[in-house]
Structures are given as structure tokens and as C-alpha cells.
Design a protein around this motif. Structure first.
Motif, PDB file in Angstrom:
ATOM      1  N   GLU A 178       0.769  -1.244  -0.026  1.00  0.00           N
ATOM      2  CA  GLU A 178       0.020   0.009  -0.066  1.00  0.00           C
ATOM      3  C   GLU A 178       0.834   1.324   0.012  1.00  0.00           C
ATOM      4  OE1 GLU A 178      -2.579  -0.326   3.325  1.00  0.00           O
ATOM      5  OE2 GLU A 178      -3.984  -1.735   2.356  1.00  0.00           O
ATOM      6  N   ALA A 179       1.992   1.225   0.661  1.00  0.00           N
ATOM      7  CA  ALA A 179       2.775   2.392   0.790  1.00  0.00           C
ATOM      8  C   ALA A 179       3.521   2.569  -0.622  1.00  0.00           C
ATOM      9  CB  ALA A 179       3.880   2.176   1.725  1.00  0.00           C
ATOM     10  N   GLU A 180       3.944   1.376  -1.120  1.00  0.00           N
ATOM     11  CA  GLU A 180       4.459   1.655  -2.571  1.00  0.00           C
ATOM     12  C   GLU A 180       3.542   2.405  -3.588  1.00  0.00           C
ATOM     13  OE1 GLU A 180       6.624  -1.786  -3.793  1.00  0.00           O
ATOM     14  OE2 GLU A 180       8.001  -1.761  -2.100  1.00  0.00           O
ATOM     15  N   LEU A 181       2.085   1.527  -3.408  1.00  0.00           N
ATOM     16  CA  LEU A 181       1.014   1.936  -4.404  1.00  0.00           C
ATOM     17  C   LEU A 181       0.717   3.656  -4.142  1.00  0.00           C
ATOM     18  CD1 LEU A 181      -0.940   1.067  -6.136  1.00  0.00           C
ATOM     19  CD2 LEU A 181      -2.417   0.658  -4.375  1.00  0.00           C
ATOM     20  N   ASP A 182       0.963   4.177  -2.709  1.00  0.00           N
ATOM     21  CA  ASP A 182       0.697   5.709  -2.716  1.00  0.00           C
ATOM     22  C   ASP A 182       1.754   6.480  -3.244  1.00  0.00           C
ATOM     23  OD1 ASP A 182      -1.637   5.065  -1.289  1.00  0.00           O
ATOM     24  OD2 ASP A 182      -0.322   5.154   0.842  1.00  0.00           O
ATOM     25  N   GLU A 183       3.053   5.833  -3.202  1.00  0.00           N
ATOM     26  CA  GLU A 183       4.279   6.550  -3.901  1.00  0.00           C
ATOM     27  C   GLU A 183       3.962   6.461  -5.242  1.00  0.00           C
ATOM     28  OE1 GLU A 183       9.004   5.909  -4.104  1.00  0.00           O
ATOM     29  OE2 GLU A 183       7.951   4.997  -3.036  1.00  0.00           O
ATOM     30  N   ALA A 184       3.519   5.433  -5.923  1.00  0.00           N
ATOM     31  CA  ALA A 184       3.169   5.314  -7.432  1.00  0.00           C
ATOM     32  C   ALA A 184       2.330   6.540  -7.694  1.00  0.00           C
ATOM     33  CB  ALA A 184       2.754   3.945  -7.723  1.00  0.00           C
ATOM     34  N   GLU A 185       0.946   6.494  -6.874  1.00  0.00           N
ATOM     35  CA  GLU A 185       0.081   7.603  -7.266  1.00  0.00           C
ATOM     36  C   GLU A 185       0.555   8.850  -7.172  1.00  0.00           C
ATOM     37  OE1 GLU A 185      -3.073   6.779  -4.364  1.00  0.00           O
ATOM     38  OE2 GLU A 185      -4.062   5.298  -5.646  1.00  0.00           O
ATOM     39  N   GLU A 186       1.672   8.940  -6.338  1.00  0.00           N
ATOM     40  CA  GLU A 186       2.118  10.445  -6.221  1.00  0.00           C
ATOM     41  C   GLU A 186       3.021  10.825  -7.296  1.00  0.00           C
ATOM     42  OE1 GLU A 186       3.213  14.143  -4.669  1.00  0.00           O
ATOM     43  OE2 GLU A 186       1.872  12.827  -4.079  1.00  0.00           O
ATOM     44  N   ILE A 187       3.810   9.925  -7.932  1.00  0.00           N
ATOM     45  CA  ILE A 187       4.386  10.231  -9.138  1.00  0.00           C
ATOM     46  C   ILE A 187       3.613  10.379 -10.457  1.00  0.00           C
ATOM     47  CG2 ILE A 187       5.911   8.539 -11.013  1.00  0.00           C
ATOM     48  CD1 ILE A 187       7.165   7.083  -8.590  1.00  0.00           C
ATOM     49  N   ILE A 188       2.489   9.686 -10.375  1.00  0.00           N
ATOM     50  CA  ILE A 188       1.398   9.842 -11.597  1.00  0.00           C
ATOM     51  C   ILE A 188       0.849  11.358 -11.342  1.00  0.00           C
ATOM     52  CG2 ILE A 188      -0.895   9.393 -12.422  1.00  0.00           C
ATOM     53  CD1 ILE A 188       1.115   7.527 -13.283  1.00  0.00           C
ATOM     54  N   SER A 189       0.804  11.907 -10.107  1.00  0.00           N
ATOM     55  CA  SER A 189       0.265  13.086  -9.892  1.00  0.00           C
ATOM     56  C   SER A 189       1.380  14.273 -10.397  1.00  0.00           C
ATOM     57  CB  SER A 189      -0.115  13.458  -8.669  1.00  0.00           C
ATOM     58  OG  SER A 189      -1.168  12.712  -7.955  1.00  0.00           O
ATOM     59  N   GLN A 190       2.569  13.881 -10.267  1.00  0.00           N
ATOM     60  CA  GLN A 190       3.578  14.705 -10.655  1.00  0.00           C
ATOM     61  C   GLN A 190       3.814  14.643 -12.291  1.00  0.00           C
ATOM     62  OE1 GLN A 190       5.464  16.754  -8.860  1.00  0.00           O
ATOM     63  NE2 GLN A 190       4.250  16.251  -6.883  1.00  0.00           N
ATOM     64  N   MET A 191       3.511  13.639 -12.712  1.00  0.00           N
ATOM     65  CA  MET A 191       3.465  13.560 -14.338  1.00  0.00           C
ATOM     66  C   MET A 191       2.120  14.416 -14.819  1.00  0.00           C
ATOM     67  SD  MET A 191       4.195   9.575 -14.565  1.00  0.00           S
ATOM     68  CE  MET A 191       4.099   9.336 -16.424  1.00  0.00           C
ATOM     69  N   GLU A 192       1.150  14.373 -14.117  1.00  0.00           N
ATOM     70  CA  GLU A 192       0.182  15.179 -14.542  1.00  0.00           C
ATOM     71  C   GLU A 192       0.390  16.599 -14.357  1.00  0.00           C
ATOM     72  OE1 GLU A 192      -2.890  13.900 -12.022  1.00  0.00           O
ATOM     73  OE2 GLU A 192      -4.024  12.354 -13.532  1.00  0.00           O
ATOM     74  N   ILE A 193       1.044  16.992 -13.592  1.00  0.00           N
ATOM     75  CA  ILE A 193       1.519  18.456 -13.280  1.00  0.00           C
ATOM     76  C   ILE A 193       2.396  19.065 -14.295  1.00  0.00           C
ATOM     77  CG2 ILE A 193       2.652  20.132 -11.761  1.00  0.00           C
ATOM     78  CD1 ILE A 193       1.602  18.438  -9.365  1.00  0.00           C
ATOM     79  N   GLU A 194       3.181  17.933 -14.898  1.00  0.00           N
ATOM     80  CA  GLU A 194       4.356  18.577 -15.926  1.00  0.00           C
ATOM     81  C   GLU A 194       3.680  18.716 -17.256  1.00  0.00           C
ATOM     82  OE1 GLU A 194       7.101  19.667 -15.093  1.00  0.00           O
ATOM     83  OE2 GLU A 194       6.976  19.332 -12.878  1.00  0.00           O
ATOM     84  N   LEU A 195       2.507  18.028 -17.381  1.00  0.00           N
ATOM     85  CA  LEU A 195       2.187  17.554 -18.677  1.00  0.00           C
ATOM     86  C   LEU A 195       1.637  18.937 -19.526  1.00  0.00           C
ATOM     87  CD1 LEU A 195       1.588  15.540 -20.972  1.00  0.00           C
ATOM     88  CD2 LEU A 195      -0.635  15.201 -20.173  1.00  0.00           C
TER      89      LEU A 195
END
Length: 235
Positions: free
Chosen positions: A48-65
Motif C-alpha cells: 500500500e505504501a508503494e502504491l501511494d508512492e506510485a500515485e504521487e508519481i502519477i500526480s507529478q506527471m500530470e502536473i508537468e504535462l
């Protein structure tokens, strides 16, 4: 270090793929299923902790797009959509494993001693079946299903909140760009005012020179007129 939106997106994408591979190995490899009790719960928490980290990375990718040029944005949008799809599959696998773990714990805690003559089937109606045990099992299953529904609702709300946060960040980025553009415009206007002020000062100085010159010419003319009149009167 390149801090352009495309470079940052690539870095986030690389981190996400590495983390996604780790999650798939843990969920699909069967290692967690072989565990039980607290060991399985601890492993699921780490996932679950790694999954939260993956979701945070997705959010950062959305911000840069949105910061990328429109001419190259489409392939990155496709990659982001694919990453989201892969992440949703991992989330589903984790939910299935959590349900399986909860059912296993429930069955393990309620299936202990067996009464003489009790059937091997947990839903048998043969004489000697422990109806209280069956009732507890059904109640526990209903509680588990209700908890799963609540977890799904909470996860849906979290995703909606995440989307709202991403929209806010994009709006803030756009406002920052507008402020920077306004600041540049003010700087250019200030430079133009300085140049105009210098030009006005030069014009004023030339006007004063012309005024002094005109006054001198008038004085000379008046002197010459007086001199001519004096010569005619007293000459």
C-alpha cells in the motif's frame, strides 16, 4: 541538470515503471499469498505504501504535462493514460488480495473445533451442524463485504480529491505564468518610460537653448533699432 517538463516527465516515468515492476512481482509472484497472519498484513501495508508512492508519481506527471509544448504533448498524454491503466490494474490486484486475506483470517478464526457428526460442508443442513457457527460466518462475510464497499467509496473519494488537487496545481501554474508575463511587461514599460523621460529632458534643454538664442537676437535687434534712431535724431 535538465529541469524541462519533458525531462522531469521522463524521470517520473522511469521511477514509476521501476515501482510498478516491484508491485507486480509482489502481487503476482505468490509470495504474499504464502504468508499468513501478521506477516501477510505487514507485507500488504508495504505494498500500500508503494502504491501511494506510485500515485504521487502519477500526480507529478500530470502536473508537468500542461507545461509541454502542444506539438509534443500527445504522445506523453498517451503514456500517462497507459501508466494510469497499469496502476488501476495493480490497485485491483491489491484489493483482491486484501479480500482474500480478510476471508482467510475470518475462516481461520471461525473454523476451529469440529463437533462429532458435523459435515465437512460449511453450509450443510445435516444433523449436528453448528448453526451458530454458520451464522457468525455469514455475519462476518457481510461485515467484510460492507467494509470492502466502504473502502471502495473512500478510495473513489480520494481519487476525486486527487483530481481536484491536480486541477488546483495546474491553475496555480497558469496564474504564476500570467504573473511572470505581467512582470516582464511592466519591466519593458518601465524601460520605455525611462527612454521617454530622457528624450523629454533633451527636448526641454534644446527649447531652453533656443529661447536664450531668440532672446539674444531680439536684444541685438532692439539695440540696433535704438542705435539707428539715435543716429537719425542726433546725427
Amino acid at each position: 541538470m535538465d529541469n524541462s517538463p519533458t525531462a522531469l516527465f521522463e524521470n517520473y516515468d522511469e521511477d514509476f515503471k521501476s515501482l510498478l515492476t516491484s508491485l507486480k512481482q509482489k502481487l503476482d509472484g505468490g509470495a504474499i499469498r504464502d504468508l499468513s497472519g501478521e506477516q501477510r498484513k505487514s507485507s500488504l501495508k508495504k505494498v500500500e505504501a508503494e502504491l501511494d508512492e506510485a500515485e504521487e508519481i502519477i500526480s507529478q506527471m500530470e502536473i508537468e504535462l500542461p507545461s509541454m509544448p502542444l506539438s509534443i504533448r500527445t504522445p506523453y498524454q498517451t503514456r500517462l493514460a497507459s501508466s494510469k491503466s497499469d496502476l488501476n490494474k495493480v490497485k485491483k490486484a491489491l484489493k483482491d488480495l486484501q479480500r482474500e486475506s480478510q476471508r482467510s483470517d475470518l475462516l481461520g478464526s471461525s473454523g476451529g473445533k469440529r463437533h462429532p457428526g458435523q459435515s465437512d460442508s460449511p453450509y450443510s443442513d445435516e444433523p449436528g451442524y453448528d448453526r451458530d457457527q454458520r451464522g457468525r460466518l455469514l455475519a462476518g462475510t457481510e461485515t467484510l463485504n460492507d467494509g470492502s464497499r466502504r473502502l471502495e467509496n473512500a478510495h473513489r473519494i480520494a481519487l476525486e480529491t486527487e483530481d481536484v488537487g491536480a486541477d488546483i496545481l495546474r491553475n496555480l501554474r497558469g496564474q504564476r505564468e500570467q504573473i511572470e508575463h505581467t512582470r516582464d511587461t511592466l519591466t519593458q514599460a518601465d524601460s520605455g518610460i525611462d527612454r521617454a523621460s530622457g528624450t523629454l529632458k533633451k527636448m526641454i534643454w534644446k527649447m531652453q537653448q533656443q529661447r536664450f538664442l531668440t532672446a539674444g537676437i531680439i536684444a541685438i535687434l532692439v539695440f540696433l533699432i535704438l542705435l539707428v534712431l539715435y543716429s537719425k535724431i542726433f546725427g
